[in-house]
Design a protein around this motif. Sequence first.
Motif, PDB file in Angstrom:
ATOM      1  N   ASN A 189       0.820  -1.208   0.000  1.00  0.00           N
ATOM      2  CA  ASN A 189       0.000   0.000   0.000  1.00  0.00           C
ATOM      3  C   ASN A 189       0.858   1.264   0.000  1.00  0.00           C
ATOM      4  OD1 ASN A 189      -2.310  -1.579   0.046  1.00  0.00           O
ATOM      5  ND2 ASN A 189      -2.615  -1.403   2.257  1.00  0.00           N
ATOM      6  N   ALA A 190       1.888   1.267   0.840  1.00  0.00           N
ATOM      7  CA  ALA A 190       2.730   2.456   0.942  1.00  0.00           C
ATOM      8  C   ALA A 190       3.524   2.701  -0.342  1.00  0.00           C
ATOM      9  CB  ALA A 190       3.681   2.312   2.128  1.00  0.00           C
ATOM     10  N   ALA A 191       4.023   1.634  -0.949  1.00  0.00           N
ATOM     11  CA  ALA A 191       4.796   1.790  -2.186  1.00  0.00           C
ATOM     12  C   ALA A 191       3.908   2.288  -3.322  1.00  0.00           C
ATOM     13  CB  ALA A 191       5.451   0.463  -2.567  1.00  0.00           C
ATOM     14  N   VAL A 192       2.705   1.728  -3.428  1.00  0.00           N
ATOM     15  CA  VAL A 192       1.770   2.163  -4.471  1.00  0.00           C
ATOM     16  C   VAL A 192       1.371   3.623  -4.251  1.00  0.00           C
ATOM     17  CG1 VAL A 192      -0.563   1.848  -5.380  1.00  0.00           C
ATOM     18  CG2 VAL A 192       0.925  -0.133  -5.032  1.00  0.00           C
ATOM     19  N   LYS A 193       1.101   3.991  -3.002  1.00  0.00           N
ATOM     20  CA  LYS A 193       0.747   5.389  -2.711  1.00  0.00           C
ATOM     21  C   LYS A 193       1.880   6.333  -3.085  1.00  0.00           C
ATOM     22  CE  LYS A 193      -2.531   4.445   1.051  1.00  0.00           C
ATOM     23  NZ  LYS A 193      -2.757   4.503   2.519  1.00  0.00           N
ATOM     24  N   ASN A 205      -6.317  -0.738  -6.203  1.00  0.00           N
ATOM     25  CA  ASN A 205      -7.132  -0.046  -5.208  1.00  0.00           C
ATOM     26  C   ASN A 205      -7.853   1.155  -5.830  1.00  0.00           C
ATOM     27  OD1 ASN A 205      -7.401   2.247  -3.040  1.00  0.00           O
ATOM     28  ND2 ASN A 205      -7.291   0.334  -1.892  1.00  0.00           N
ATOM     29  N   GLU A 206      -9.130   1.307  -5.533  1.00  0.00           N
ATOM     30  CA  GLU A 206      -9.923   2.367  -6.165  1.00  0.00           C
ATOM     31  C   GLU A 206      -9.540   3.767  -5.705  1.00  0.00           C
ATOM     32  OE1 GLU A 206     -14.052   1.582  -5.690  1.00  0.00           O
ATOM     33  OE2 GLU A 206     -14.039  -0.213  -6.963  1.00  0.00           O
ATOM     34  N   ASP A 207      -8.992   3.892  -4.501  1.00  0.00           N
ATOM     35  CA  ASP A 207      -8.697   5.215  -3.954  1.00  0.00           C
ATOM     36  C   ASP A 207      -7.304   5.720  -4.325  1.00  0.00           C
ATOM     37  OD1 ASP A 207     -11.195   5.382  -2.686  1.00  0.00           O
ATOM     38  OD2 ASP A 207     -10.453   4.215  -0.977  1.00  0.00           O
ATOM     39  N   TYR A 208      -6.297   4.850  -4.274  1.00  0.00           N
ATOM     40  CA  TYR A 208      -4.928   5.312  -4.510  1.00  0.00           C
ATOM     41  C   TYR A 208      -4.160   4.386  -5.457  1.00  0.00           C
ATOM     42  CZ  TYR A 208      -4.195   1.755  -0.932  1.00  0.00           C
ATOM     43  OH  TYR A 208      -4.216   0.579  -0.222  1.00  0.00           O
ATOM     44  N   GLY A 209      -4.875   3.505  -6.142  1.00  0.00           N
ATOM     45  CA  GLY A 209      -4.214   2.558  -7.027  1.00  0.00           C
ATOM     46  C   GLY A 209      -3.743   3.196  -8.330  1.00  0.00           C
ATOM     47  N   LEU A 210      -3.246   2.358  -9.210  1.00  0.00           N
ATOM     48  CA  LEU A 210      -2.613   2.836 -10.439  1.00  0.00           C
ATOM     49  C   LEU A 210      -3.383   2.398 -11.682  1.00  0.00           C
ATOM     50  CD1 LEU A 210       1.095   2.038  -9.465  1.00  0.00           C
ATOM     51  CD2 LEU A 210      -0.203   4.144  -9.057  1.00  0.00           C
TER      52      LEU A 210
END
Length: 304
Positions: free
Chosen positions: A84-88, A114-119
Amino acid sequence: MTTLNEIVEQISLEVKQNDVAVAAAADMEVLEAVNMAITRNIASFSLFDEEAKLKGMISEHFPHLLNHPKVRLVNVKGAVQAANAAVKSVFVKDSNVLMKGHIPTAVLLKAVLNEDYGLRTGNILSHVAAFEIAGFNRLIFVTDAGMNITPDLMQKAQIIRNAVQIARSTGIEIPVVAPLAAVEVVNPAMQATLDSAALTAMNRRGQITDCIVDGPLALDNAISTIAAEHKGIMGATAGKADILVVPNIEAGNILYKSLVYFAKAKVGGVIAGAKAPIVLTSRADSAESKLFSLALAIKSSAIE
């Protein structure tokens, strides 16, 4: 011919700053690739993992990376937090490339989607591998050997678009794309030939651009002008494919590993189709392969 090492060298001479976010970085093979990349001056790194474990591994094997200006350690707990942290980090543009460390692929991809902070972009994600093969005067790109199991026609069209974007980033202005099948004629009993013919028509009608699509073709006629001539396959692109589009993941996996283990080819691979390229290597990949994968991802990130 542009070689994989030349791509690394090109990046090292660029002014652009590249940062790679590594999810679950406490892994010897990953850290060796990080070390090689820093030595070759192609990127800085944000390493996400449990700080104590990560520091211990770096101190023991790569002590010069501790407090290095191009290495940032980010303390997280467990694989999910690391992903999560790396994707963010990529989402907010602190990093421009995502790299898988010692973490299950499914965990990383869940964060990517992820719908909120994904790529996600709405496009299909696909694997693109660039091979440097002895005796060939060009890089050969293979897709998709690692993501999509049995892609349908429209998915194959997007897989081609992803691969073309990667190939063009390496300097191939108009790559030649060969959708592979067992034969060179359309056979209604062989879905791969139907899809190949449709993809060729889509390219000619402007639905797939920035490339030349020609198929169906068997592997020999796609890559060898001599084989194409023997089969009576004429045209300016016969036997000159830059991108090989496999019909399914089994064919791709076998071709990929045959090139690595039988042909001793050098390879770099990247997941394309997201907001940023993703380096999704296997633990069996060499550190050199991981370096080439990083270089391919960094090169393609410049035109995302």
